[in-house]
Design a protein around this motif. Structure first.
Motif, PDB file in Angstrom:
ATOM      1  N   SER A 189       0.819  -1.218   0.000  1.00  0.00           N
ATOM      2  CA  SER A 189       0.000   0.000   0.000  1.00  0.00           C
ATOM      3  C   SER A 189       0.850   1.265   0.000  1.00  0.00           C
ATOM      4  N   ASP A 193       0.341   5.328  -6.352  1.00  0.00           N
ATOM      5  CA  ASP A 193      -0.991   4.999  -6.851  1.00  0.00           C
ATOM      6  C   ASP A 193      -0.989   4.575  -8.311  1.00  0.00           C
ATOM      7  N   ASP A 194      -0.072   5.134  -9.119  1.00  0.00           N
ATOM      8  CA  ASP A 194      -0.093   4.826 -10.554  1.00  0.00           C
ATOM      9  C   ASP A 194       0.641   3.536 -10.892  1.00  0.00           C
ATOM     10  N   THR A 206      -4.332  -1.258 -10.554  1.00  0.00           N
ATOM     11  CA  THR A 206      -3.323  -0.317 -10.073  1.00  0.00           C
ATOM     12  C   THR A 206      -3.357  -0.282  -8.550  1.00  0.00           C
ATOM     13  N   ILE A 207      -2.280   0.190  -7.972  1.00  0.00           N
ATOM     14  CA  ILE A 207      -2.248   0.346  -6.514  1.00  0.00           C
ATOM     15  C   ILE A 207      -3.320   1.336  -6.067  1.00  0.00           C
ATOM     16  N   GLY A 208      -3.515   2.412  -6.835  1.00  0.00           N
ATOM     17  CA  GLY A 208      -4.532   3.399  -6.471  1.00  0.00           C
ATOM     18  C   GLY A 208      -5.924   2.801  -6.414  1.00  0.00           C
ATOM     19  N   ARG A 211      -6.221   0.685  -3.355  1.00  0.00           N
ATOM     20  CA  ARG A 211      -6.237   1.464  -2.114  1.00  0.00           C
ATOM     21  C   ARG A 211      -7.666   1.690  -1.642  1.00  0.00           C
ATOM     22  N   ARG A 212      -8.565   1.848  -2.602  1.00  0.00           N
ATOM     23  CA  ARG A 212      -9.968   2.107  -2.264  1.00  0.00           C
ATOM     24  C   ARG A 212     -10.724   0.818  -1.971  1.00  0.00           C
TER      25      ARG A 212
END
Length: 219
Positions: A189, A193-194, A206-208, A211-212
């Motif tokens: 985490s 994000d990209d 994507t990590i972003g 994350r959500r």
């Protein structure tokens, strides 16, 4: 897919193979080519290489659906086989597999990676991130353009069966541990994000995006 890293283009191709629909990745920067988690059908993977020399076979963890064709592919291509130092003894047959693991043809491991170690293939410096949880020796590989000559490139994460699109790898197999998985996800985490995530199954993400979804719940 093509991502710009280190002033060159890193191409990512993949085949979906096997009963569990594994993503088998072929990644190249034009100077080196690697295959990630060859589950089965070594001949089909060789065909997809389209004449390119295969430099490395990356095994993110020891499960049969990720290493099933590794021995045959290595024999056909002469490529270096690379896995984590923790899972390697089971991959090569030096240690017995747990009773609930599906058997596969053992494959010698030529290089064993530890956490934080950099694997340099061509112009691609992949950082090893040990991510226990799915197996004790599960690992991810992170290609960070900030550590190359091209800071505008795209970060890429090979996540194996640690992180999926909207989900995570199972922790109820032998060697799995949910608390370990939570700690591993917390490490992931922290990535940008990209970062493009190339998982062992299902869609890329994507990590972003995770994350959500995943990180908000687990990490």
């Amino acid at each position: 897919m093509t991502y710009k890293v280190k002033g060159t283009c890193v191409s990512v191709e993949f085949l979906v193979l096997g009963m569990l629909e594994n993503n088998v990745y072929l990644i190249s920067d034009g100077t080196a080519t690697m295959v990630v988690d060859p589950t089965c059908k070594a001949d089909k993977i060789v065909e997809a290489l389209n004449g390119r020399k295969l430099d490395a076979i990356i095994l993110t963890h020891r499960h049969s659906d990720h290493v099933g064709a590794a021995k045959e592919l290595a024999d056909k291509t002469g490529a270096t086989v690379i896995a984590s130092a923790i899972d390697a003894p089971m991959i090569c047959g030096d240690e017995k597999l747990p009773r609930d693991d599906t058997r596969f043809n053992p494959c010698p491991v030529d290089r064993m990676l530890a956490d934080g170690e950099t694997l340099k293939l061509g112009g691609m410096p992949w950082k090893t991130i040990m991510t226990p949880g799915h197996t004790k020796g599960s690992m991810c590989l992170f290609l960070d353009p900030e550590h190359t000559d091209n800071p505008v490139g795209t970060p890429v994460l090979i996540s194996g069966d640690t992180l999926f699109c909207g989900s995570i790898g199972r922790t109820d197999f032998a060697g799995g541990d949910l608390n370990d998985m939570r700690r591993s996800l917390k490490r992931l985490s922290s990535l940008p994000d990209d970062t493009v995530v190339l998982p062992g199954h299902n869609d890329q993400t994507t990590i972003g995006a995770e994350r959500r979804r995943v990180f908000a719940y687990y990490a």
